[in-house]
Design a protein around this motif. Structure first.
Motif, PDB file in Angstrom:
ATOM      1  N   ALA A 158       0.851  -1.197   0.000  1.00 40.24           N
ATOM      2  CA  ALA A 158       0.000   0.000   0.000  1.00 40.24           C
ATOM      3  C   ALA A 158       0.883   1.242   0.000  1.00 40.24           C
ATOM      4  CB  ALA A 158      -0.902  -0.003   1.232  1.00 40.24           C
ATOM      5  N   VAL A 159       0.496   2.242  -0.791  1.00 38.32           N
ATOM      6  CA  VAL A 159       1.223   3.517  -0.846  1.00 38.32           C
ATOM      7  C   VAL A 159       0.225   4.645  -0.650  1.00 38.32           C
ATOM      8  CG1 VAL A 159       2.645   5.068  -2.238  1.00 38.32           C
ATOM      9  CG2 VAL A 159       2.998   2.590  -2.390  1.00 38.32           C
ATOM     10  N   THR A 160       0.419   5.449   0.394  1.00 41.76           N
ATOM     11  CA  THR A 160      -0.467   6.591   0.630  1.00 41.76           C
ATOM     12  C   THR A 160       0.142   7.863   0.040  1.00 41.76           C
ATOM     13  OG1 THR A 160       0.527   7.173   2.768  1.00 41.76           O
ATOM     14  CG2 THR A 160      -1.278   5.562   2.777  1.00 41.76           C
ATOM     15  N   GLY A 161      -0.700   8.884  -0.105  1.00 47.60           N
ATOM     16  CA  GLY A 161      -0.218  10.115  -0.732  1.00 47.60           C
ATOM     17  C   GLY A 161       0.301   9.838  -2.122  1.00 47.60           C
ATOM     18  N   ALA A 162      -0.433   9.001  -2.856  1.00 51.68           N
ATOM     19  CA  ALA A 162       0.088   8.404  -4.082  1.00 51.68           C
ATOM     20  C   ALA A 162       0.371   9.413  -5.190  1.00 51.68           C
ATOM     21  CB  ALA A 162      -0.880   7.337  -4.598  1.00 51.68           C
ATOM     22  N   THR A 163      -0.326  10.544  -5.205  1.00 50.26           N
ATOM     23  CA  THR A 163      -0.082  11.517  -6.270  1.00 50.26           C
ATOM     24  C   THR A 163       1.069  12.468  -5.945  1.00 50.26           C
ATOM     25  OG1 THR A 163      -1.703  13.077  -5.361  1.00 50.26           O
ATOM     26  CG2 THR A 163      -2.485  11.502  -7.020  1.00 50.26           C
ATOM     27  N   ALA A 183      -2.628   1.906  -4.513  1.00 48.96           N
ATOM     28  CA  ALA A 183      -2.388   3.335  -4.315  1.00 48.96           C
ATOM     29  C   ALA A 183      -3.571   3.976  -3.603  1.00 48.96           C
ATOM     30  CB  ALA A 183      -2.162   4.021  -5.660  1.00 48.96           C
ATOM     31  N   PHE A 184      -3.285   4.788  -2.602  1.00 51.15           N
ATOM     32  CA  PHE A 184      -4.315   5.522  -1.875  1.00 51.15           C
ATOM     33  C   PHE A 184      -4.120   7.019  -2.111  1.00 51.15           C
ATOM     34  CE2 PHE A 184      -4.203   1.520   0.396  1.00 51.15           C
ATOM     35  CZ  PHE A 184      -5.549   1.272   0.648  1.00 51.15           C
ATOM     36  N   LYS A 195      -2.516   4.472 -12.205  1.00 52.71           N
ATOM     37  CA  LYS A 195      -2.417   3.146 -12.827  1.00 52.71           C
ATOM     38  C   LYS A 195      -1.338   3.142 -13.911  1.00 52.71           C
ATOM     39  CE  LYS A 195      -7.130   1.635 -11.813  1.00 52.71           C
ATOM     40  NZ  LYS A 195      -8.458   1.263 -12.352  1.00 52.71           N
ATOM     41  N   GLU A 196      -1.193   4.260 -14.608  1.00 52.81           N
ATOM     42  CA  GLU A 196      -0.125   4.372 -15.601  1.00 52.81           C
ATOM     43  C   GLU A 196       1.248   4.309 -14.947  1.00 52.81           C
ATOM     44  OE1 GLU A 196      -0.899   7.986 -17.654  1.00 52.81           O
ATOM     45  OE2 GLU A 196      -2.648   7.207 -18.738  1.00 52.81           O
ATOM     46  N   LEU A 197       1.350   4.822 -13.721  1.00 55.40           N
ATOM     47  CA  LEU A 197       2.617   4.769 -12.993  1.00 55.40           C
ATOM     48  C   LEU A 197       2.946   3.363 -12.520  1.00 55.40           C
ATOM     49  CD1 LEU A 197       2.480   7.957 -10.718  1.00 55.40           C
ATOM     50  CD2 LEU A 197       3.642   7.670 -12.909  1.00 55.40           C
ATOM     51  N   GLY A 198       1.912   2.515 -12.361  1.00 49.79           N
ATOM     52  CA  GLY A 198       2.174   1.141 -11.952  1.00 49.79           C
ATOM     53  C   GLY A 198       1.245   0.582 -10.896  1.00 49.79           C
ATOM     54  N   ALA A 199       0.290   1.378 -10.407  1.00 47.66           N
ATOM     55  CA  ALA A 199      -0.643   0.869  -9.399  1.00 47.66           C
ATOM     56  C   ALA A 199      -1.617  -0.113 -10.041  1.00 47.66           C
ATOM     57  CB  ALA A 199      -1.410   2.021  -8.763  1.00 47.66           C
ATOM     58  N   SER A 200      -1.840  -1.243  -9.386  1.00 48.60           N
ATOM     59  CA  SER A 200      -2.808  -2.210  -9.900  1.00 48.60           C
ATOM     60  C   SER A 200      -4.212  -1.857  -9.452  1.00 48.60           C
ATOM     61  CB  SER A 200      -2.453  -3.623  -9.427  1.00 48.60           C
ATOM     62  OG  SER A 200      -2.448  -3.691  -8.004  1.00 48.60           O
ATOM     63  N   GLU A 201      -4.301  -1.075  -8.357  1.00 52.22           N
ATOM     64  CA  GLU A 201      -5.590  -0.682  -7.813  1.00 52.22           C
ATOM     65  C   GLU A 201      -5.446   0.686  -7.158  1.00 52.22           C
ATOM     66  OE1 GLU A 201      -8.862  -2.365  -4.532  1.00 52.22           O
ATOM     67  OE2 GLU A 201      -7.082  -3.539  -5.046  1.00 52.22           O
ATOM     68  N   ARG A 203      -7.492   3.358  -4.525  1.00 62.38           N
ATOM     69  CA  ARG A 203      -8.584   3.542  -3.576  1.00 62.38           C
ATOM     70  C   ARG A 203      -8.500   4.943  -2.972  1.00 62.38           C
ATOM     71  NH1 ARG A 203      -7.963  -2.014   0.077  1.00 62.38           N
ATOM     72  NH2 ARG A 203      -7.804  -3.495  -1.670  1.00 62.38           N
ATOM     73  N   HIS A 204      -9.656   5.447  -2.514  1.00 57.29           N
ATOM     74  CA  HIS A 204      -9.641   6.737  -1.828  1.00 57.29           C
ATOM     75  C   HIS A 204      -8.922   6.574  -0.489  1.00 57.29           C
ATOM     76  CE1 HIS A 204     -10.882  10.511   0.013  1.00 57.29           C
ATOM     77  NE2 HIS A 204     -11.253  10.911  -1.197  1.00 57.29           N
ATOM     78  N   ARG A 205      -8.108   7.550  -0.136  1.00 55.57           N
ATOM     79  CA  ARG A 205      -7.307   7.416   1.074  1.00 55.57           C
ATOM     80  C   ARG A 205      -8.154   7.246   2.334  1.00 55.57           C
ATOM     81  NH1 ARG A 205      -4.861  13.570   1.748  1.00 55.57           N
ATOM     82  NH2 ARG A 205      -6.807  14.566   2.418  1.00 55.57           N
ATOM     83  N   ASP A 206      -9.363   7.793   2.337  1.00 58.09           N
ATOM     84  CA  ASP A 206     -10.189   7.724   3.550  1.00 58.09           C
ATOM     85  C   ASP A 206     -10.678   6.317   3.844  1.00 58.09           C
ATOM     86  OD1 ASP A 206      -9.801  10.402   3.955  1.00 58.09           O
ATOM     87  OD2 ASP A 206     -11.756  11.018   3.158  1.00 58.09           O
TER      88      ASP A 206
END
Length: 334
Positions: A158-163, A183-184, A195-201, A203-206
């Motif tokens: 899991a990665v938060t603050g994904a952007t 990615a959250f 998803k272009e960066l590599g996240a398979s899924e 989700r909203h961080r909340d």
């Protein structure tokens, strides 16, 4: 630069009304501190810490006027210590640069020689700044998970603050190394980009906080990289699989969190701190060797937006307003 003695820099002034004003000014080399290493900066980058410094956060910068910029990449003008040769390409990250020492949002900087590293031969100065402190922090986070035994077959990370800068580079590095990434983000409109960066899924961080006040939850990810802090960090830990780990490198969501010890004593989950500022120079050199080799990302330009020094006041305000995506590289001589 106008000549060998003057240069342009972003300067933040504290006004009499308590406000902090940002402007591009012409300065003289004699205005810089008398340190060993004088560098002509070609590229810098923007980080949340720069935005805090530029907005007058006294925990970051105590004295004004001041030039922010915790990253710099450029060419050596002179070095009284004899460590570097004139014309050598170097990179600078962390230590006091951009905090109470005038930083990289400037065409010239003067720093202690032991703050700098040679720029890896496989990276241009611009590419080094696409990583910058954000990329360095991402690489350190991935490496620390690996040192704790993490491997792709364990399950998703899991990665938060994904952007953000750290989050986006973390996703890309993890993907390149074979990991599945969840990615959250609080910016659902950026889902396709993530998803272009590599996240398979995505989700909203909340949703991380849907667990509420439960002391422990279902095991949803093998490991995690947290860039937010606060309740998000606590609830990531509660939902990490047995033997997993969570790295912590940010506090935009809060500098404090409260939770039980249950994930630590019933699942042996580990909380790992990440320091990209004051780590020993040898360790910093080692991680940059990885960034330049197995962690080097293809098509690096896709992870950043290039801006000019004159644009930095506007873009620093965007950080404060949470309107940033990815990395911002500053062409200070453009």
């Amino acid at each position: 630069m106008a000549n060998n003695n003057t240069f342009k820099a972003l300067v933040v002034h504290e006004a009499s009304d308590g406000k902090f004003n940002k402007s591009i000014q012409t300065r003289n080399v004699s205005d810089l501190p008398d340190n060993d290493l004088l560098i002509e900066v070609h590229y810098s980058s923007l980080n949340f810490k720069d935005a805090m410094s530029a907005s007058g956060n006294k925990r970051i910068t105590k004295n004004y006027p001041h030039t922010p910029g915790i990253d710099a990449a450029g060419v050596v003008v002179s070095d009284k210590s004899g460590t570097f040769e004139a014309g050598q390409e170097v990179v600078v990250f962390g230590y006091d640069l951009g905090m109470d020492t005038d930083g990289g949002l400037s065409q010239m900087i003067s720093i202690p020689a032991d703050w700098a590293l040679p720029c890896p031969s496989s990276l241009t100065l611009k590419e080094a700044m696409i990583y910058g402190t954000g990329g360095l922090t991402a690489a350190l986070s991935v490496q620390k998970l690996e040192k704790m035994g993490a491997k792709p077959s364990d399950g998703p990370v899991a990665v938060t603050g994904a952007t953000g800068g750290v989050g986006s580079i973390s996703i890309a590095i993890l993907k390149q190394l074979g990991y599945e990434v969840i990615a959250f983000s609080g910016k659902p409109e950026q889902s396709e980009h993530l998803k272009e960066l590599g996240a398979s899924e995505v989700r909203h961080r909340d949703t991380i906080n849907d667990i509420g006040n439960k002391p422990i939850g279902r095991e949803l990810w093998a490991n995690a990289i947290d860039t937010i802090g606060g309740d998000y960090l606590a609830n990531l830990l509660k939902q990490t699989k047995s033997g997993g780990a969570v790295t912590s490198c940010g506090l935009a969501g809060g500098a404090e969190f409260s939770m039980s010890v249950m994930p630590f004593i019933t699942r042996a989950v580990s909380l790992l701190g990440i320091d990209s500022v004051y780590i020993p120079l040898a360790d910093k050199k080692a991680i940059w060797e990885r960034v330049a080799t197995d962690m080097k990302l293809p098509n690096l330009e896709q992870y950043c937006e290039e801006i000019t020094l004159e644009q930095t006041p506007e873009y620093l305000d965007r950080f404060i307003d949470s309107k940033t995506v990815g990395r911002y590289v500053v062409n200070v001589r453009g």
